[in-house]
Each structure stands twice: as structure tokens, then as C-alpha cells.
Write a protein that holds these residues in place. Structure first.
Motif, PDB file in Angstrom:
ATOM      1  N   ARG A 183       0.862  -1.194   0.000  1.00 63.37           N
ATOM      2  CA  ARG A 183       0.000   0.000   0.000  1.00 63.37           C
ATOM      3  C   ARG A 183       0.890   1.232   0.000  1.00 63.37           C
ATOM      4  O   ARG A 183       1.748   1.376   0.876  1.00 63.37           O
ATOM      5  N   LEU A 184       0.671   2.084  -0.976  1.00 57.95           N
ATOM      6  CA  LEU A 184       1.492   3.287  -1.120  1.00 57.95           C
ATOM      7  C   LEU A 184       0.616   4.489  -1.426  1.00 57.95           C
ATOM      8  O   LEU A 184      -0.522   4.341  -1.890  1.00 57.95           O
ATOM      9  N   LEU A 185       1.154   5.663  -1.163  1.00 58.47           N
ATOM     10  CA  LEU A 185       0.419   6.890  -1.470  1.00 58.47           C
ATOM     11  C   LEU A 185       0.998   7.547  -2.717  1.00 58.47           C
ATOM     12  O   LEU A 185       2.219   7.745  -2.820  1.00 58.47           O
ATOM     13  N   PHE A 186       0.112   7.876  -3.626  1.00 58.06           N
ATOM     14  CA  PHE A 186       0.474   8.590  -4.850  1.00 58.06           C
ATOM     15  C   PHE A 186      -0.181   9.971  -4.767  1.00 58.06           C
ATOM     16  O   PHE A 186      -1.398  10.076  -4.826  1.00 58.06           O
ATOM     17  N   GLU A 187       0.619  10.998  -4.569  1.00 57.55           N
ATOM     18  CA  GLU A 187       0.084  12.353  -4.393  1.00 57.55           C
ATOM     19  C   GLU A 187      -1.011  12.373  -3.320  1.00 57.55           C
ATOM     20  O   GLU A 187      -2.050  13.006  -3.495  1.00 57.55           O
TER      21      GLU A 187
END
Lengths: 161, 127
Positions: free
Chosen positions: A145-149
Motif C-alpha cells: 500500500r502506497l500513497l500517490f500524491e
């Protein structure tokens, strides 16, 4: 920047595959979207309504998926094409499919033997969240799980033994 | 001198990215043709002469390896450099592509710099 440490495909536990999956994803976003990803503490999954999937067959069988909100998918498209967000049109599915395809390819190229022995299917993109994905009972699931902007993206790999 | 480029990929988004990468690499283009697979690319080459071909490998209908295998029989593709761009990292595919006449190979994901590194030398050798 395909520089991940080569790992043996036969490694049964897949213990470091999550790290390689994360690295493969980060590289795709940095190189193709000029946008580094950040790791989220938590993320809102309620708006995750676009899913791209690529099948893997051969030495590694399974499904790799990238799931995100429509807003995130549109923003990815905007950055990939270098156009303003309000100019993004029907190419969103194509763009998300390509992201998924590149993550899958980059991931398998980091594992020794898989570049040759594992084939990728063309990507499939689903819009909507009311679905369930059933895998073989013996499959192993990895999730990154990662955050993109600031928007959550979830990368999943279902591996069939 | 501006070049005429043919970009072959089943993803229209990827074709646009490749075109943008060429422009970012400082390559002037007078005309850019696009094709969604090898068969469409052969149809483009029946009618048009190009200076550079950038081609994906995995595509429906006719893949990139079959496409470059057919290029020697295409008048408008004589001595035209072909650079493969693909997600696949298979050594066997690279060897096969190069043995069939490809001049270079770029693996996705890529940067405009990587496109420049592969494309400029093959164009310099040709133009």
C-alpha cells in the motif's frame, strides 16, 4: 533503473517479494510519472473503484493487480501524458493498465529466472468495487500500500503455488 | 534534420509517452505515424517512408518480433533502424530481436534519457 537485487524464483517463502514488489512499483512511478510514492500509515479504501490486473503464467502463476480511486487513475494518466488533469479522457483505463503491466514486468525482472520463464497477459481494467477475486486455495497473497500524491494505491500479487 | 518516426504499441498512452520522450530527447520530428500492432505498422510502411521505428514486442494480431522479421521485404523500411521498447526483460527476446535486425532495446519503465541513449546513436549512424 531496473536495479533490484535478483532473487531466486524458486525461493519458496517469497519472504522478500513484498519489498521487491514495492521497489518495482516505486520505480515505475518515478521513471514514468516523475512522481515518488510514499508509504501510508493508513489509507481510505472506500473510494478504490478502478482495478487493473495482469496475469502471470509459467514459472510464476498468479495475478498482479493495481487498485486505486478514479481520481488517482486520472491523475496517473495526466502525469503519464503530460496533460492537465481536466484534459484527461477515456485513456484512463489504458494508462492504468500500462502501469500495472510495467509493475508486473519490472517485478518479475527482479527475480532471477522469471524474466525468461514467466509470461504476462495483456492488462484488464475493471471499474467499480462490487466484485470479488477468487484465487486457487493454495495461493499466497502479497499486498503493498502506497500513497500517490496523497491518494492510496494498493498493489496485490496473488501467487499460485 | 527532422525525422519521420513510426511508433508501434498496442497502448495509445504508451505511444504518446514514447513520442513525448523523443521530443524531450531533442529529436525533431516532421511526422509521427502510430500503429497498434505489427500488421498496422506494415500497412503504414506500404504508403510511407520513415527514418526510425520504435516498436513494442507483446502486441495482439502481430507482435513486434514477427513485425521486424517481415521488415526486410518492405521497401519503405530498408535500412531503417528499429528500437524495441518492451516490458519483457527476457534475454532470449533481446537476442531474438537483435538477430532479426533491431538496432536497440529499451525496457519499460524508462526515462527520456534512456530513449535518447538508444535512439541518437542509431540515428547518427543513419542520417
Amino acid at each position: 533503473m531496473n536495479t533490484g537485487t535478483a532473487t531466486q524464483a524458486s525461493q519458496g517463502s517469497h519472504e522478500n517479494w513484498a519489498a521487491l514488489l514495492e521497489l518495482a512499483t516505486r520505480e515505475v512511478f518515478e521513471l514514468m510519472l516523475s512522481c515518488p510514492l510514499t508509504a501510508p500509515a493508513t489509507g481510505d479504501e472506500s473510494s478504490q473503484n478502478v482495478t487493473a490486473m495482469v496475469g502471470l503464467a509459467g514459472q510464476l502463476c498468479g495475478v498482479l493487480s493495481v487498485r486505486c480511486s478514479g481520481q488517482a487513475a486520472a491523475l496517473m494518466t495526466s502525469k503519464m501524458l503530460g496533460v492537465a488533469l481536466d484534459k484527461v479522457g477515456p485513456e484512463v483505463a489504458d494508462a492504468l493498465g500500462e502501469v500495472c503491466n510495467m509493475v508486473a514486468g519490472n517485478f518479475k525482472n527482479k527475480i532471477a529466472g522469471l524474466a525468461e520463464g514467466c509470461m504476462l497477459s495483456p492488462p484488464t481494467v475493471i471499474t467499480g468495487s462490487d466484485y470479488s477475486l477468487r484465487s486457487q486455495p493454495d495461493s499466497t497473497a502479497l499486498e503493498v500500500r502506497l500513497l500517490f500524491e496523497g491518494l492510496l494505491i494498493v498493489i496485490s500479487l496473488q501467487v499460485h503455488s | 534534420m527532422p525525422i519521420r518516426a513510426l511508433i508501434v504499441d498496442d497502448s495509445s498512452v504508451m505511444r504518446k509517452i514514447v513520442e513525448r520522450s523523443l521530443a524531450q530527447a531533442g529529436i525533431e520530428m516532421s511526422q509521427v505515424f502510430q500503429a497498434g500492432n505489427g500488421a498496422e505498422a506494415l500497412a503504414v510502411l506500404k504508403e510511407n517512408r520513415v527514418d526510425l521505428i520504435l516498436c513494442d514486442i507483446n502486441m495482439p494480431v502481430m507482435d513486434g518480433l514477427e513485425f521486424i522479421k517481415q521488415l526486410p521485404g518492405v521497401e519503405n523500411a530498408k535500412n531503417v533502424p528499429v528500437v524495441m521498447i518492451t516490458t519483457e526483460g527476457s534475454e532470449a527476446q533481446v537476442v531474438q530481436a537483435l538477430s532479426r535486425g533491431a538496432s536497440g532495446y529499451i525496457r519499460k519503465p524508462f526515462t527520456p534519457e534512456q530513449v535518447k541513449e538508444q535512439v541518437i546513436p542509431v540515428l547518427t549512424g543513419k542520417l
